[in-house]
Design a protein around this motif. Structure first.
Motif, PDB file in Angstrom:
ATOM      1  N   TRP A 163       0.925  -1.203   0.026  1.00 36.66           N
ATOM      2  CA  TRP A 163      -0.055  -0.108  -0.109  1.00 36.66           C
ATOM      3  C   TRP A 163       0.822   1.319  -0.019  1.00 36.66           C
ATOM      4  O   TRP A 163       1.784   1.316   0.762  1.00 36.66           O
ATOM      5  CB  TRP A 163      -0.934  -0.041   1.195  1.00 36.66           C
ATOM      6  CG  TRP A 163      -1.772  -1.115   1.158  1.00 36.66           C
ATOM      7  CD1 TRP A 163      -1.786  -2.339   1.962  1.00 36.66           C
ATOM      8  CD2 TRP A 163      -3.124  -1.139   0.713  1.00 36.66           C
ATOM      9  NE1 TRP A 163      -2.756  -3.215   1.729  1.00 36.66           N
ATOM     10  CE2 TRP A 163      -3.571  -2.533   0.908  1.00 36.66           C
ATOM     11  CE3 TRP A 163      -3.930  -0.384  -0.200  1.00 36.66           C
ATOM     12  CZ2 TRP A 163      -4.768  -2.742   0.345  1.00 36.66           C
ATOM     13  CZ3 TRP A 163      -5.110  -0.684  -0.627  1.00 36.66           C
ATOM     14  CH2 TRP A 163      -5.705  -1.932  -0.242  1.00 36.66           C
ATOM     15  N   GLU A 164       0.629   2.038  -1.013  1.00 36.65           N
ATOM     16  CA  GLU A 164       1.394   3.348  -1.137  1.00 36.65           C
ATOM     17  C   GLU A 164       0.772   4.558  -0.895  1.00 36.65           C
ATOM     18  O   GLU A 164      -0.367   4.661  -0.673  1.00 36.65           O
ATOM     19  CB  GLU A 164       1.994   3.077  -2.570  1.00 36.65           C
ATOM     20  CG  GLU A 164       2.784   2.100  -2.897  1.00 36.65           C
ATOM     21  CD  GLU A 164       3.386   1.819  -4.344  1.00 36.65           C
ATOM     22  OE1 GLU A 164       4.320   1.122  -4.654  1.00 36.65           O
ATOM     23  OE2 GLU A 164       2.834   2.653  -5.037  1.00 36.65           O
ATOM     24  N   THR A 165       1.555   5.577  -0.960  1.00 35.65           N
ATOM     25  CA  THR A 165       1.227   6.922  -0.753  1.00 35.65           C
ATOM     26  C   THR A 165       1.422   7.767  -2.266  1.00 35.65           C
ATOM     27  O   THR A 165       2.596   7.501  -2.591  1.00 35.65           O
ATOM     28  CB  THR A 165       1.855   7.829   0.418  1.00 35.65           C
ATOM     29  OG1 THR A 165       1.421   7.301   1.539  1.00 35.65           O
ATOM     30  CG2 THR A 165       1.277   9.326   0.263  1.00 35.65           C
ATOM     31  N   ARG A 166       0.733   8.322  -2.884  1.00 35.15           N
ATOM     32  CA  ARG A 166       0.861   8.712  -4.163  1.00 35.15           C
ATOM     33  C   ARG A 166       0.116  10.327  -4.401  1.00 35.15           C
ATOM     34  O   ARG A 166      -1.008  10.715  -3.934  1.00 35.15           O
ATOM     35  CB  ARG A 166       0.590   7.811  -5.295  1.00 35.15           C
ATOM     36  CG  ARG A 166       0.688   8.638  -6.570  1.00 35.15           C
ATOM     37  CD  ARG A 166       0.340   7.375  -7.602  1.00 35.15           C
ATOM     38  NE  ARG A 166       0.240   8.327  -9.113  1.00 35.15           N
ATOM     39  CZ  ARG A 166      -0.073   7.736 -10.172  1.00 35.15           C
ATOM     40  NH1 ARG A 166      -0.507   6.325  -9.968  1.00 35.15           N
ATOM     41  NH2 ARG A 166      -0.131   8.431 -11.521  1.00 35.15           N
ATOM     42  N   THR A 167       1.078  11.275  -4.838  1.00 40.47           N
ATOM     43  CA  THR A 167       0.648  12.646  -5.072  1.00 40.47           C
ATOM     44  C   THR A 167       0.153  12.693  -6.428  1.00 40.47           C
ATOM     45  O   THR A 167       1.334  12.367  -7.489  1.00 40.47           O
ATOM     46  CB  THR A 167       1.397  13.609  -4.611  1.00 40.47           C
ATOM     47  OG1 THR A 167       1.861  13.448  -2.829  1.00 40.47           O
ATOM     48  CG2 THR A 167       0.919  15.095  -4.866  1.00 40.47           C
ATOM     49  N   VAL A 168      -0.886  13.296  -7.067  1.00 42.36           N
ATOM     50  CA  VAL A 168      -1.143  13.636  -8.328  1.00 42.36           C
ATOM     51  C   VAL A 168      -1.579  14.879  -8.406  1.00 42.36           C
ATOM     52  O   VAL A 168      -1.999  15.797  -7.510  1.00 42.36           O
ATOM     53  CB  VAL A 168      -2.330  12.725  -8.963  1.00 42.36           C
ATOM     54  CG1 VAL A 168      -1.824  11.170  -8.718  1.00 42.36           C
ATOM     55  CG2 VAL A 168      -3.730  12.856  -8.157  1.00 42.36           C
ATOM     56  N   ASP A 169      -1.364  15.633  -9.551  1.00 39.45           N
ATOM     57  CA  ASP A 169      -1.771  16.983  -9.800  1.00 39.45           C
ATOM     58  C   ASP A 169      -3.078  17.042 -10.807  1.00 39.45           C
ATOM     59  O   ASP A 169      -2.923  16.573 -11.898  1.00 39.45           O
ATOM     60  CB  ASP A 169      -0.558  17.860 -10.518  1.00 39.45           C
ATOM     61  CG  ASP A 169      -0.779  19.331 -10.641  1.00 39.45           C
ATOM     62  OD1 ASP A 169      -2.056  19.643 -10.314  1.00 39.45           O
ATOM     63  OD2 ASP A 169       0.140  19.833 -11.059  1.00 39.45           O
ATOM     64  N   MET A 170      -4.235  17.704 -10.246  1.00 39.83           N
ATOM     65  CA  MET A 170      -5.437  17.586 -11.016  1.00 39.83           C
ATOM     66  C   MET A 170      -5.235  18.426 -12.040  1.00 39.83           C
ATOM     67  O   MET A 170      -6.151  18.609 -13.027  1.00 39.83           O
ATOM     68  CB  MET A 170      -6.643  18.005 -10.085  1.00 39.83           C
ATOM     69  CG  MET A 170      -7.121  16.902  -9.122  1.00 39.83           C
ATOM     70  SD  MET A 170      -8.766  17.233  -8.565  1.00 39.83           S
ATOM     71  CE  MET A 170      -8.462  18.626  -7.639  1.00 39.83           C
ATOM     72  N   SER A 171      -4.433  19.533 -12.077  1.00 38.60           N
ATOM     73  CA  SER A 171      -4.406  20.311 -13.402  1.00 38.60           C
ATOM     74  C   SER A 171      -3.651  19.728 -14.298  1.00 38.60           C
ATOM     75  O   SER A 171      -3.640  20.332 -15.425  1.00 38.60           O
ATOM     76  CB  SER A 171      -3.591  21.710 -12.666  1.00 38.60           C
ATOM     77  OG  SER A 171      -2.231  21.315 -12.567  1.00 38.60           O
ATOM     78  N   LYS A 172      -3.203  18.370 -14.060  1.00 38.04           N
ATOM     79  CA  LYS A 172      -2.600  18.056 -15.219  1.00 38.04           C
ATOM     80  C   LYS A 172      -3.506  16.873 -15.757  1.00 38.04           C
ATOM     81  O   LYS A 172      -2.891  15.872 -16.621  1.00 38.04           O
ATOM     82  CB  LYS A 172      -1.248  17.205 -14.590  1.00 38.04           C
ATOM     83  CG  LYS A 172      -0.177  18.314 -14.273  1.00 38.04           C
ATOM     84  CD  LYS A 172       0.312  19.241 -15.225  1.00 38.04           C
ATOM     85  CE  LYS A 172       1.399  20.135 -14.853  1.00 38.04           C
ATOM     86  NZ  LYS A 172       1.910  21.092 -16.020  1.00 38.04           N
ATOM     87  N   LEU A 173      -4.465  16.587 -15.384  1.00 38.88           N
ATOM     88  CA  LEU A 173      -5.385  15.760 -15.937  1.00 38.88           C
ATOM     89  C   LEU A 173      -5.651  15.638 -17.469  1.00 38.88           C
ATOM     90  O   LEU A 173      -5.802  16.822 -17.880  1.00 38.88           O
ATOM     91  CB  LEU A 173      -6.790  15.443 -15.254  1.00 38.88           C
ATOM     92  CG  LEU A 173      -6.929  15.038 -14.045  1.00 38.88           C
ATOM     93  CD1 LEU A 173      -8.445  15.776 -13.079  1.00 38.88           C
ATOM     94  CD2 LEU A 173      -7.013  13.584 -13.843  1.00 38.88           C
ATOM     95  N   SER A 174      -5.576  14.557 -18.142  1.00 37.13           N
ATOM     96  CA  SER A 174      -5.482  14.662 -19.675  1.00 37.13           C
ATOM     97  C   SER A 174      -6.594  13.699 -20.197  1.00 37.13           C
ATOM     98  O   SER A 174      -6.775  13.705 -21.554  1.00 37.13           O
ATOM     99  CB  SER A 174      -4.434  14.407 -20.264  1.00 37.13           C
ATOM    100  OG  SER A 174      -3.871  12.976 -19.900  1.00 37.13           O
ATOM    101  N   GLY A 175      -7.366  12.912 -19.484  1.00 33.15           N
ATOM    102  CA  GLY A 175      -8.363  11.991 -19.952  1.00 33.15           C
ATOM    103  C   GLY A 175      -8.626  10.867 -19.207  1.00 33.15           C
ATOM    104  O   GLY A 175      -8.405  10.675 -18.071  1.00 33.15           O
ATOM    105  N   ILE A 176      -9.679  10.351 -19.660  1.00 32.01           N
ATOM    106  CA  ILE A 176     -10.263   9.100 -18.835  1.00 32.01           C
ATOM    107  C   ILE A 176     -10.504   8.103 -19.714  1.00 32.01           C
ATOM    108  O   ILE A 176     -10.861   8.097 -21.109  1.00 32.01           O
ATOM    109  CB  ILE A 176     -11.771   9.486 -18.277  1.00 32.01           C
ATOM    110  CG1 ILE A 176     -11.605  10.687 -17.480  1.00 32.01           C
ATOM    111  CG2 ILE A 176     -12.386   8.307 -17.852  1.00 32.01           C
ATOM    112  CD1 ILE A 176     -13.052  11.054 -17.082  1.00 32.01           C
TER     113      ILE A 176
END
Length: 431
Positions: A183-196
């Motif tokens: 189980w990990e900790t991960r940080t993402v940037d919503m301003s960099k979302l590019s698709g689904i």
């Protein structure tokens, strides 16, 4: 016939007069309408009893004394009511003829109604819990925090990244699926979302599939979300049990090398990944925020999974419809999860004419191109060695790259008008 006389005739047992040698029926046979209404009353009674018995069986177990005592009592009660109402002659042969069957029938009907209402109250008072002995893959609860200076930075805790592999059992040599838990900790940037991307995994025919949603980022590997049943150690999946508050609901955030690999490579399910077209940036971000809200709600209060109303597919649809509104019309395929890709194709959310391909793709072509299993058949997730953090990231990135081989990665639309016009155009081509 007045309404009062109709119901009196419908609910009252046939009255009989006793002659010297013969018994004659004084009341006329019920009309066709009376017979139809009586039929539906019987069906309603039987279905209500069946629902209550199934709820008891799935909560207490098939061999529980409570289950068997309740079953005998309810079935006996319904049999008595049916006999008194619709076979009074037989009832008079079994019980004392001087007993007034009409009053007894009303009493038993009221007793059953009260018992059923108590059962309904008990059923809806059953609360979901978070402190059971869970299976490892659903043992943790997803949570997150936002960046203090940048709310677009989301740090997730308990992101699943298991190493799944097949091993032989020591007892009989049969293959079993095992995992190195991580189980990990991960940080993402919503301003960099590019698709689904929507992934459908089939394991029991073409009608039923498990649905996952992956969010792509401009400069990072995708992050997958999955609503799943939260199974205890001794439980296995049952779609039927899912109707009766048997499983809690779990939201998993995971690396694709875990949550997709276990289906395509370890379990051998047939898995398909569909890039969703004609979306705007704010729609993708709003759907991502919907997952954050769902995580908050499950942290605050556990919830029940329901096979029909709260499953892996229609929860996604509910959230997406809030984001996109009428662009996602209601359709029966929302509940027939195996046909979800066909629904997306028909409403223009799959690009029917990828520019680099030269000709429109049919739904058959989409299924052929999006089939993950052949693309990752020989993928090595290195479950037999200890990878450092950077190696795990590269392994995840490579798996996500392979499952998208040969697929168009549609860019996000610049405006609502552009998104809707392209979706309508794609829908026309698909039809």
């Amino acid at each position: 016939m007045s309404r009062r006389s109709f119901f009196s005739r419908l609910l009252a047992p046939r009255r009989q007069a006793h002659g010297d040698t013969n018994t004659k029926t004084l009341a006329n046979p019920p009309s066709w309408l009376c017979r139809i209404v009586r039929f539906f009353i019987v069906v309603a009674l039987m279905l209500s009893a069946l629902w209550l018995l199934l709820a008891l069986w799935y909560q207490f177990g098939t061999f529980s004394p409570i289950t068997w005592l309740a079953s005998v009592f309810i079935v006996g009660l319904l049999a008595s009511i049916t006999m008194l109402e619709y076979a009074p002659t037989l009832a008079n042969k079994i019980i004392n003829k001087t007993l007034r069957t009409k009053k007894l029938s009303k009493f038993l009907t009221m007793l059953y109604s009260g018992l059923w209402l108590v059962g309904v109250g008990w059923y809806f008072s059953i609360e979901a819990k978070s402190d059971r002995d869970w299976q490892p893959e659903v043992s943790e609860v997803l949570s997150y925090t936002r960046g203090a200076n940048n709310p677009n930075l989301i740090t997730f805790y308990k992101v699943r990244n298991f190493d799944w592999y097949l091993a032989e059992k020591e007892t009989d040599g049969a293959a079993e699926i095992l995992a190195n838990e991580r189980w990990e900790t991960r940080t993402v940037d919503m301003s960099k979302l590019s698709g689904i991307d929507v992934t459908n995994s089939y394991w029991m025919g073409p009608l039923i599939a498990h649905t996952l949603v992956s969010f792509r980022f401009e400069d990072d590997r995708p992050l997958a979300f999955s609503f799943e049943i939260r199974k205890e150690d001794d439980e296995s999946f049952s779609a039927f049990a899912g109707f009766f508050r048997r499983f809690e609901l779990s939201l998993i955030a995971s690396e694709e090398r875990d949550i997709i690999y276990t289906r395509s490579n370890a379990r051998g399910e047939q898995v398909y990944l569909f890039p969703i077209s004609h979306l705007q940036k704010h729609e993708v971000k709003a759907l991502f925020e919907s997952y954050l809200k769902a995580a908050d709600e499950l942290v605050a209060k556990p919830s029940w999974y329901n096979t029909f109303t709260t499953n892996c597919t229609n929860i996604i649809f509910y959230m997406a419809r809030i984001v996109s509104g009428e662009r996602l019309p209601w359709d029966y395929r929302i509940w027939v999860s195996g046909w979800l890709p066909n629904y997306l194709f028909d409403i223009g959310m799959l690009d029917a004419n990828p520019k680099e391909q030269g000709q429109p793709w049919s739904m058959d072509t989409w299924y052929e191109r999006t089939h993950i299993n052949p693309k990752v058949q020989g993928f090595d997730n290195n479950a037999d060695i200890e990878l450092n953090e950077q190696q795990l990231i590269e392994n995840s990135r490579e798996f996500s790259k392979q499952i998208r081989q040969g697929l168009p990665m549609p860019p996000l639309a610049d405006s609502q008008m552009e998104a809707e016009s392209r979706a309508k155009s794609a829908a026309r081509v698909s039809s």
